[in-house]
Scaffold this active site. Structure first.
Site, mmCIF file in Angstrom:
data_model
loop_
_atom_site.group_PDB
_atom_site.id
_atom_site.type_symbol
_atom_site.label_atom_id
_atom_site.label_comp_id
_atom_site.label_asym_id
_atom_site.label_seq_id
_atom_site.Cartn_x
_atom_site.Cartn_y
_atom_site.Cartn_z
ATOM 1 N N GLY A 98 0.831 -1.208 0.000
ATOM 2 C CA GLY A 98 0.000 0.000 0.000
ATOM 3 C C GLY A 98 0.858 1.247 0.000
ATOM 4 O O GLY A 98 1.994 1.255 -0.485
ATOM 5 N N GLY A 99 0.300 2.292 0.603
ATOM 6 C CA GLY A 99 0.985 3.583 0.633
ATOM 7 C C GLY A 99 2.341 3.503 1.301
ATOM 8 O O GLY A 99 3.213 4.350 1.070
ATOM 9 N N GLY A 119 22.323 14.046 -30.039
ATOM 10 C CA GLY A 119 21.908 14.620 -28.758
ATOM 11 C C GLY A 119 22.504 13.844 -27.607
ATOM 12 O O GLY A 119 22.743 14.387 -26.519
ATOM 13 N N ALA A 120 22.765 12.556 -27.843
ATOM 14 C CA ALA A 120 23.327 11.738 -26.782
ATOM 15 C C ALA A 120 24.748 12.187 -26.469
ATOM 16 O O ALA A 120 25.193 12.118 -25.317
ATOM 17 C CB ALA A 120 23.297 10.273 -27.199
#
Ligand code: HXC
Length: 517
Positions: free
Chosen positions: A171-172, A407-408
């Site tokens: 859960g949380g 861009g890399a």
């Protein structure tokens, strides 16, 4: 006489606090192959160093039969200790008490340990083994989680925070580890998920086991939610100690410098040339290159199973701690995709927060093409890498091992994003794109109208490789500082990190930057 009675009472109270949920539940814990909450602390910390806080805290709730469960400690053990002589704060949940569930006072102990860690500027280590929010304590449990999350957030980037998931974390509750810097899990005994198999079956009809859904391998290889999956609790604990060795206790300190490391001295990195294949597209294992350069046995890979086209990890070079980010030609040709961009960016942020210099090893054809990547937001995710490296103020050093395109190249090796030193190995090539693609675009018409298009195309490719892609073309612009004989790389890097010590780079004062998330 009174002193005797007081002493007896003290011993009884201590024994009750240390017994947790009692022998029967402890036996069940052992049968699952798990250590007790206190054994975990003993195994993690230096002998005799653990100083417990709030040992006799009990829960205040009496609803839903809670009066029968008011055990001293309230299902968690907290305090300070030393690891290899360095101070830390910790919490360790005790599954034998109400399944380690988190109620008001249980949370209060963890919260106070977190706050002490932050005040003292020392690492915080949380050991989770819990059924989550204590159902009987309702909103007090939820409030407790909220406070823990807030402290995770306020400590982020100030002190290292490490989570060890040694049981359920459902859960949380799973959001607290997710807010920390490093998460460890153990095969077979740890499970972490937001909604369990029963809820999933009811809502979506999917059938899945606890382990398939949220076991260590799942999170290490599929979700990327954790950094280390270990075979045992002991192995995790040893790795935590190793990890802490690369990190300072807080963001105002420098990482530990190992003066007496086995292999701190200069030596040739003589294997590199034989590891890199001649054919530019042939794969090889970048980790072999890393191992040849760093101090012996000092490389600790982080997130080794996930987003494998990028390698992240800590190592030492001449005794100095460095964070390594490297393309992995063995996996998807080392391209950056959505997950590897996230992985690299997060690791760079962690290094920058804790003053660990960054070293990249570059061999990358570019970002991963494809509709899945574009629809999944590669623009946004790839931008995280650019942002993280551009924003980092620690020393940044790049080694272009074989190829750096597009861009890399900017993300991994560019002076424009603030790399302090960029070197290329003597066989490296740097360009907007590979020679095949480039020749096809620039000479398309010429090739199409040639008598022998195949021959002309080959000639154009070779000419492009020869004239544009050699490291000296980049070095002539000043965008590469030096071209290096691979066998001298280690020695050059030792000197480089020495020379960059004490680097100061200021940023404009702002609330905070807005990294694309
Ligand atoms: C109170 C709990 C509990 C809980 C377990 N126990 N979880 N008590 N609150 N959340 C108790 C059990 O009653 C039992 O008590 C003991 O712990 C051991 O539990 P078992 O079920 O016998 O153990 P096991 O079979 O190993 O199963 C472990 C488990 C299961 C998978 C964790 O207990 C379970 O599913 N618990 C509920 C998990 C859950 O849904 N939690 C809430 C998540 S929501 P006795 O007395 O018999 O020893 C949440 C919201 C947080 O956490 C939101 C924050 C933002």
């Amino acid at each position: 006489m009174i002193a005797d009675e007081q002493n007896t009472l003290l011993q009884t109270m201590k024994a009750r606090a240390e017994a947790g949920g009692g022998p029967e539940r402890l036996k069940r814990q052992k049968e699952k192959g798990k250590m007790s909450a206190r054994e975990r602390i003993a195994s993690l910390s230096d002998e005799g160093s653990f100083l417990e806080s709030q040992k006799f805290v009990t829960c205040r709730s009496i609803s839903f039969g809670m009066d029968a469960h008011r055990l001293p400690g309230d299902g968690v053990v907290t305090g300070s200790a030393t690891i290899d002589g360095r101070e830390i704060w910790l919490s360790s949940q005790d599954f034998t008490v109400l399944g380690g569930s988190l109620g008001e006072m249980h949370a209060m102990r963890i919260v106070q340990a977190q706050e002490s860690a932050l005040k003292m500027r020392r690492p915080f280590i949380q050991i989770n083994d819990s059924g989550g929010a204590r159902i009987q304590e309702g909103i007090y449990s939820l409030d407790g989680y909220g406070k823990i999350f807030r402290n995770n957030i306020l400590s982020s980037g100030v002190i290292p925070q490490i989570s060890l998931i040694f049981g359920p974390c459902a859960g949380g509750a799973a959001y607290s580890p997710a807010l920390t810097d490093f998460v460890f899990m153990v095969e077979g005994i740890s499970q972490m998920y937001i909604t369990g198999p029963d809820v999933i079956r009811t809502v979506t009809g999917e059938q899945v086991t606890h382990d398939q859904l949220g076991g260590a391998s799942t999170h290490a290889a599929k979700s990327g939610n954790i950094h280390f999956a270990c075979a045992s609790e002991k192995e995790c604990i040893e790795k935590v100690k190793q990890l802490l060795g690369y990190l300072p206790s807080n963001s105002s300190e420098q990482p530990p410098f190992v003066r007496d490391g086995k292999d701190r001295k200069p030596r040739k990195s003589g294997r590199i040339a034989s590891i890199i294949p001649e054919r530019i597209t042939k794969p090889y294992n970048m980790i072999d290159i890393i191992q040849d350069v760093v101090d012996a046995s000092s490389f600790l890979e982080v997130q080794s199973e996930w987003a494998k086209s990028i390698v992240t990890g800590f190592a030492r070079i001449g005794g100095r701690s460095v964070g390594i980010v490297a393309n992995q030609p063995n996996h998807m040709s080392g391209t950056l995709d959505i997950n590897s961009s996230d992985k690299g960016a997060r690791f760079i942020r962690t290094c920058d927060a804790f003053n660990v210099p960054i070293l990249t090893f570059v061999d990358i054809p570019g970002y991963m093409p494809g509709t899945l990547q574009e629809y999944g937001g590669i623009i946004r995710h790839g931008a995280k890498m650019l942002y993280a490296i551009g924003d980092a103020t620690v020393p940044k050093v790049s080694v272009i091992v074989r190829k750096a395109y597009g861009g890399a190249y900017i993300a991994m090796a560019s002076k424009s994003l603030g790399y302090d030193r960029v070197v290329a190995l003597s066989g490296a090539s740097i360009a907007v794109m590979g020679a095949d693609g480039a020749a096809e675009i620039i000479y398309r018409k010429e090739i199409a109208s040639a008598v022998d298009p195949t021959k002309l195309k080959r000639e154009k490719i070779e000419a492009f490789q020869r004239e544009e892609m050699n490291p000296y073309a980049a070095a002539a612009t000043g965008l590469v500082d030096d071209v290096i004989d691979p066998s001298q790389l280690r020695n050059s890097l030792i000197r480089t990190f020495e020379s960059l010590e004490g680097k100061k780079e200021e940023r404009v004062q702002r609330s905070h930057g807005n990294i694309p998330l």
